[in-house]
Design an enzyme around this catalytic site. Structure first.
Site, PDB file in Angstrom:
ATOM      1  N   ASP A  10       0.880  -1.161   0.000  1.00 40.87           N
ATOM      2  CA  ASP A  10       0.000   0.000   0.000  1.00 40.87           C
ATOM      3  C   ASP A  10       0.924   1.219   0.000  1.00 40.87           C
ATOM      4  O   ASP A  10       2.090   1.122   0.407  1.00 40.87           O
ATOM      5  CB  ASP A  10      -0.881  -0.039   1.258  1.00 40.87           C
ATOM      6  CG  ASP A  10      -1.761   1.189   1.375  1.00 40.87           C
ATOM      7  OD1 ASP A  10      -2.301   1.631   0.346  1.00 40.87           O
ATOM      8  OD2 ASP A  10      -1.907   1.702   2.498  1.00 40.87           O
ATOM      9  N   ASP A  12      -0.016   4.799   1.111  1.00 41.03           N
ATOM     10  CA  ASP A  12      -0.187   5.751   2.200  1.00 41.03           C
ATOM     11  C   ASP A  12      -0.055   5.085   3.561  1.00 41.03           C
ATOM     12  O   ASP A  12      -0.748   4.114   3.849  1.00 41.03           O
ATOM     13  CB  ASP A  12      -1.569   6.416   2.066  1.00 41.03           C
ATOM     14  CG  ASP A  12      -1.582   7.776   2.702  1.00 41.03           C
ATOM     15  OD1 ASP A  12      -0.496   8.295   2.991  1.00 41.03           O
ATOM     16  OD2 ASP A  12      -2.670   8.320   2.920  1.00 41.03           O
ATOM     17  N   GLY A  47      -7.725   4.339   3.685  1.00 48.60           N
ATOM     18  CA  GLY A  47      -7.933   3.156   2.857  1.00 48.60           C
ATOM     19  C   GLY A  47      -9.286   3.109   2.162  1.00 48.60           C
ATOM     20  O   GLY A  47      -9.625   2.130   1.510  1.00 48.60           O
ATOM     21  N   SER A 115      -2.549   0.536  -4.484  1.00 54.63           N
ATOM     22  CA  SER A 115      -3.170   1.687  -3.824  1.00 54.63           C
ATOM     23  C   SER A 115      -4.504   2.030  -4.488  1.00 54.63           C
ATOM     24  O   SER A 115      -4.611   1.998  -5.712  1.00 54.63           O
ATOM     25  CB  SER A 115      -2.237   2.901  -3.916  1.00 54.63           C
ATOM     26  OG  SER A 115      -2.887   4.068  -3.484  1.00 54.63           O
TER      27      SER A 115
END
Length: 218
Positions: A10, A12, A47, A115
């Protein structure tokens, strides 16, 4: 157990922390609409896709708006967010990330970005990590956000490996669930009290080695 061939990351909260920029842009939008959001509330947006985040914010402010207005508001927030992230540099990479990616390459593993952000390619370019990934799956390539596993399954597909041969690195509850639903080993980045579904948890990539992950995953 399958032999691990690929790591899926991922963006972030794992590689960079753009949460503060999202928060500032969403807060500005909420303030414009006449209410406020706290940092605690912002945790719920991690998310989650842009439109889903907007819906949560509007619900929080007690507002119901037509589709067209919602689309305009989401675009406005994104413009403000892009203003902020366009100033990012390699200095914004989280501690330990370059060293961890160096280990990934030395171990002969493939790496993909997974992402839900449509801005992921811009951020990766700003921080100078384009060459770190063999595949980049972002919000432009998927139709379903996390906790749906689509983003990670597409990553595995582009790398030509099976889900069982992948390890996912995630900081959000929805992302951990997505990795597990995709049939992958999941490393939670953050608190074990929050990321309870993860197979193993570390505070950041700085506290991990590739060898530790492979020992647990295979």
């Amino acid at each position: 157990m399958s032999v691990i061939k690929a790591f899926l990351f991922d963006l972030d909260g794992v590689i960079v922390d753009t949460a503060i920029y999202h928060y500032r842009a969403w807060k500005r939008l909420a303030n414009e609409l006449g209410f406020d959001i706290s940092e605690a509330f912002n945790e719920r947006l991690k998310g989650v896709s842009r439109m889903e985040s907007l819906d949560l914010i509007l619900e929080h402010g007690g507002l119901t708006l037509p589709e067209e207005t919602r689309t305009e508001l989401a675009a406005k927030k994104n413009d403000w967010y892009l203003e902020l992230v366009s100033r990012m540099t390699p200095d914004d990479i989280l501690p330990g990330v370059p060293q961890f990616f160096s280990q990934v390459r030395k171990a002969g593993l493939l790496a993909a970005l997974g992402s839900v952000s449509k801005n992921a390619p811009l951020i990766i370019e700003r921080i100078g990590m384009q060459d770190a990934f063999d595949a980049i799956i972002d919000g432009n390539k998927i139709t379903r956000g996390k906790p749906d596993p689509e983003v990670f399954l597409k990553g595995a597909d582009e790398l030509e490996v099976s889900p069982a041969e992948c390890v996912v690195f995630e900081d959000a509850v929805a992302g951990v669930e997505a990795g597990k639903r995709g049939g992958m080993f999941v490393v939670g980045i953050g608190s074990p009290d929050v990321l309870t579904q993860a197979d193993m948890v570390a505070p950041s990539l700085q506290e991990l080695t590739v060898e530790q992950v492979l020992q647990k995953a295979q």
